[in-house]
Write an enzyme that holds these catalytic residues in place. Structure first.
Site, short mmCIF file in Angstrom:
data_model
loop_
_atom_site.label_atom_id
_atom_site.label_comp_id
_atom_site.label_asym_id
_atom_site.label_seq_id
_atom_site.Cartn_x
_atom_site.Cartn_y
_atom_site.Cartn_z
N HIS A 85 90.39 74.84 20.48
CA HIS A 85 89.27 75.02 19.54
C HIS A 85 88.09 75.66 20.24
CE1 HIS A 85 86.45 71.66 20.65
NE2 HIS A 85 87.56 71.05 21.04
N ASP A 87 84.90 75.84 18.56
CA ASP A 87 83.63 75.29 18.10
C ASP A 87 83.15 74.25 19.10
OD1 ASP A 87 85.91 73.72 17.12
OD2 ASP A 87 84.41 72.42 16.19
N ASP A 118 84.95 71.24 26.89
CA ASP A 118 85.40 70.84 25.54
C ASP A 118 84.96 71.87 24.52
OD1 ASP A 118 86.26 69.44 23.33
OD2 ASP A 118 84.57 68.05 23.29
N GLU A 152 87.03 71.68 14.93
CA GLU A 152 87.61 70.50 15.55
C GLU A 152 86.59 69.38 15.70
OE1 GLU A 152 89.02 67.81 18.82
OE2 GLU A 152 87.16 68.96 18.62
N GLU A 153 85.35 69.74 15.97
CA GLU A 153 84.34 68.74 16.28
C GLU A 153 83.81 68.02 15.04
OE1 GLU A 153 83.84 67.68 19.09
OE2 GLU A 153 84.12 69.24 20.59
N ASP A 176 92.93 69.86 25.69
CA ASP A 176 91.62 69.40 25.21
C ASP A 176 91.36 67.94 25.56
OD1 ASP A 176 89.18 69.41 23.89
OD2 ASP A 176 90.06 69.06 21.91
N HIS A 436 80.27 66.72 25.62
CA HIS A 436 79.22 66.29 24.67
C HIS A 436 77.95 65.83 25.37
CE1 HIS A 436 82.13 65.51 21.04
NE2 HIS A 436 82.53 66.52 21.79
#
Length: 464
Positions: A85, A87, A118, A152-153, A176, A436
Site C-alpha cells: 500500500h 497511502d 509503513d 490500507e490505513e 507490511d 505511525h
C-alpha cells in the site's frame, strides 16, 4: 543468483525511488475526493507513480477505479500476489519531527519520512526485487503481480473494490509487518462509545477533541472550559511535570483552552504511545464538576488509563497464537452534539467477539454511554506447517541466520484479504518499530537485505 549483491549494486536507485514516493503526501483526504480520486489527490498520485514505474519496465499494469492497481510479470495459470500500500497516516504534529515527514532525507544510514517503514519502504524493496527478477530473465511458471492499494490505513476499500473485479492470488504475501513472518493477524474492530444525551448548555466542559484516526494513538488533545478555579493553571503545570508531558494553558474570549501533547504510536501497540486524550481527561477529573463533563472524563480514565486491555468493561482476552486483545481510543470528542470515543480494538484469533460485545453492551445499560460496532475485520490465520510458510521461512533464514518462529500481530495487513497469504517483513527482529510515529524511518542496509529476501522468495514461489 546473488540477490544481495544485485540489490546492493542498485542501492542509489532504490533510495531515489523511495524518496520520490515519500515526497507524495498520500494521506487520505476526507474533504476533497471524487470518482477519479476516491481517497484524494495524494493516494491517487502515489498509485499512478507506481503504475508508471511498471510501464517503464515493460510490465503489464492496470488501474482499478483509481483505488488500487497492479503490476504484473511472468506467465502461467497460477498467480503469486505481493500486496503493498502507498497511502500513509497523517504526519501528526510536524514540529515533533526532526526531519520533514515528506522529503525522505537520509541520515545515519536511515531514510526518514512518513511511510518509510509503513509501507513505502517495503513496497519499493519488493518493487526492486521484481525488477531484479525481470532483468535477470528468470523463467517463471506463475505470474507475479504486485497489487497496490491506496486505502490500507483507513478501511481497505481499495482492495475490497480490487477483488470485486480482479482475480484472487493463489498464494501471496504482504511486505507490511515483521520478519520472520506473521501467520496470525488479530481481528480489528472499530468500536464507538457514544453518550446517550447531547451536551447540556450549562456544562463546564465546552469541548474536547483528540485524534484523527482510530489506528493511531492521539498525540494531542484540546479541551475548552467555560470556567475553572484560579489554581488550575498552576496545577496543570505541575501535572505536566509529574507526567513528563507537554502542554499549554491559555485564556481567551471563548474560555480556557488546555492543550496536552502526548506521543503517537500504532493502535496495534498502544502501550508504545502516550495517549494525549487519556492524560488530559485524567487532569480534568479534578477540574470539572458538572455532571456530563465529569461523567465523560471519568469514563475515559476508568476504561483506558494504564490499561490497554479493556479490563474495566471485561473486554480482556488472550490466546497463545496471537496474544492479548488491546483497545486504543483514537478519536475522542465532546461538544454540543454530545460525546464519543472511537476505539480501534485488536482482538485475539480465538476471541469470542459476539459474546464479549453483547456482554459489554449489557454492562453499559446503566451508564452514560452506549457501545456500537462500526466495522469488524475477522482474524486471519495460516498454519505454520503450510508450504507457503515453510518456503518463506527458508528464504528468510538463509539471509538472516535467524530461526525465530512465526509471529502474530495486532496490525491488519492485506494478507487478511487473501485466501492464502501472510505478512512477510520487512521489520527485522530487534529493530525499533516507528510506524505511525514522528521521525519514522527505514534502515537502508535492511532495506537492501529485504530486497534480496523478496527476490528469492518470489522466485521460489513462482517456480515451484
Amino acid at each position: 543468483m546473488d540477490w544481495l549483491q544485485l540489490a546492493q549494486e542498485r542501492k542509489e536507485e532504490l533510495i531515489k525511488e523511495l524518496q520520490q514516493l515519500i515526497q507524495i503526501e498520500s494521506v487520505k483526504d476526507e474533504n476533497n475526493f471524487s470518482d477519479i480520486m476516491p481517497f484524494g489527490a495524494g493516494p491517487k498520485a502515489a498509485l499512478e507513480f507506481m503504475l508508471q514505474k511498471g510501464v517503464e519496465q515493460g510490465m503489464t499494469t492496470k488501474n482499478v477505479d483509481h483505488m488500487a492497481g497492479h503490476i504484473e510479470m511472468g506467465q502461467g495459470e497460477e498467480l503469486v500476489g505481493v500486496l503493498c500500500h502507498v497511502d500513509v497516516v497523517p504526519a501528526g504534529n510536524v514540529a515533533s519531527w526532526t526531519y520533514p515527514p515528506f522529503e525522505g532525507q537520509v541520515a545515519d544510514g536511515k531514510l526518514f519520512g512518513r511511510g518509510a517503514i509503513d509501507d513505502k519502504g517495503p513496497t519499493m524493496a519488493a518493487w526492486l526485487a521484481m525488477k531484479l527478477i525481470h532483468d535477470a530473465k528468470i523463467p517463471l511458471k506463475k505470474r507475479v503481480r504486485m497489487i497496490i492499494g491506496t486505502d490500507e490505513e483507513s478501511g481497505f476499500q481499495c482492495v475490497t473494490r480490487y477483488f470485486e473485479k480482479e482475480e484472487m492470488p493463489t498464494i501471496g504475501f504482504a511486505p507490511d509487518a515483521d520478519f520472520p513472518l506473521i501467520n496470525a493477524e488479530k481481528g480489528i474492530a472499530h468500536l464507538t462509545f457514544s453518550s446517550k444525551e447531547k451536551r447540556s448548555s450549562d456544562e463546564q466542559l465546552l469541548s474536547f477533541y483528540a485524534g484523527n484516526r482510530t489506528n493511531m494513538v492521539p498525540d494531542e488533545a484540546t479541551a475548552t472550559l467555560k470556567y475553572a478555579e484560579k489554581s488550575t493553571n498552576e496545577n496543570f503545570l505541575k501535572y505536566l511535570k509529574e507526567n513528563d508531558v507537554e502542554g499549554t494553558f491559555t485564556k481567551n474570549d471563548n474560555g480556557i483552552i488546555i492543550v496536552l501533547k502526548g506521543k503517537s504510536a500504532h493502535a496495534m501497540e498502544p502501550e508504545k504511545g502516550r495517549n494525549a486524550a487519556v492524560y488530559l481527561a485524567k487532569f480534568l477529573q479534578n477540574v470539572v464538576t458538572t455532571n456530563q463533563s465529569k461523567s465523560f472524563v471519568d469514563f475515559i480514565v476508568r476504561v483506558f488509563d494504564n490499561d490497554h486491555y479493556g479490563t474495566a468493561l471485561d473486554f480482556q482476552f488472550e490466546d497463545a497464537m496471537s496474544g492479548p486483545t488491546t483497545l486504543n481510543p483514537g478519536i475522542v470528542t465532546f461538544d454540543e452534539r454530545g460525546s464519543s470515543i472511537e476505539v480501534s480494538m485488536r482482538y485475539s484469533v480465538t476471541y469470542p467477539f459476539e459474546e464479549k460485545i453483547t456482554k459489554v453492551q449489557a454492562l453499559l445499560q446503566h451508564e452514560a454511554f452506549t457501545l456500537d460496532v462500526v466495522s469488524n475485520s475477522i482474524p486471519h490465520y495460516v498454519s505454520e506447517e503450510d508450504e507457503l510458510i515453510q518456503t518463506l521461512l527458508q528464504v528468510y533464514r538463509k539471509y538472516s541466520n535467524d530461526f525465530s518462529k512465526p509471529l502474530s500481530t495486532g496490525g491488519g495487513t492485506y494478507a487478511r484479504v487473501m485466501k492464502k497469504g501472510v505478512a512477510f517483513g520487512m521489520l527485522f527482529p530487534g529493530e525499533q518499530d516507528v510506524a505511525h510515529q514522528a521521525d519514522e524511518f527505514v534502515d537502508i542496509e535492511n532495506l537492501i537485505k529485504a530486497t534480496a529476501i523478496y527476490a528469492e522468495a518470489i522466485v521460489n514461489l513462482a517456480t515451484n
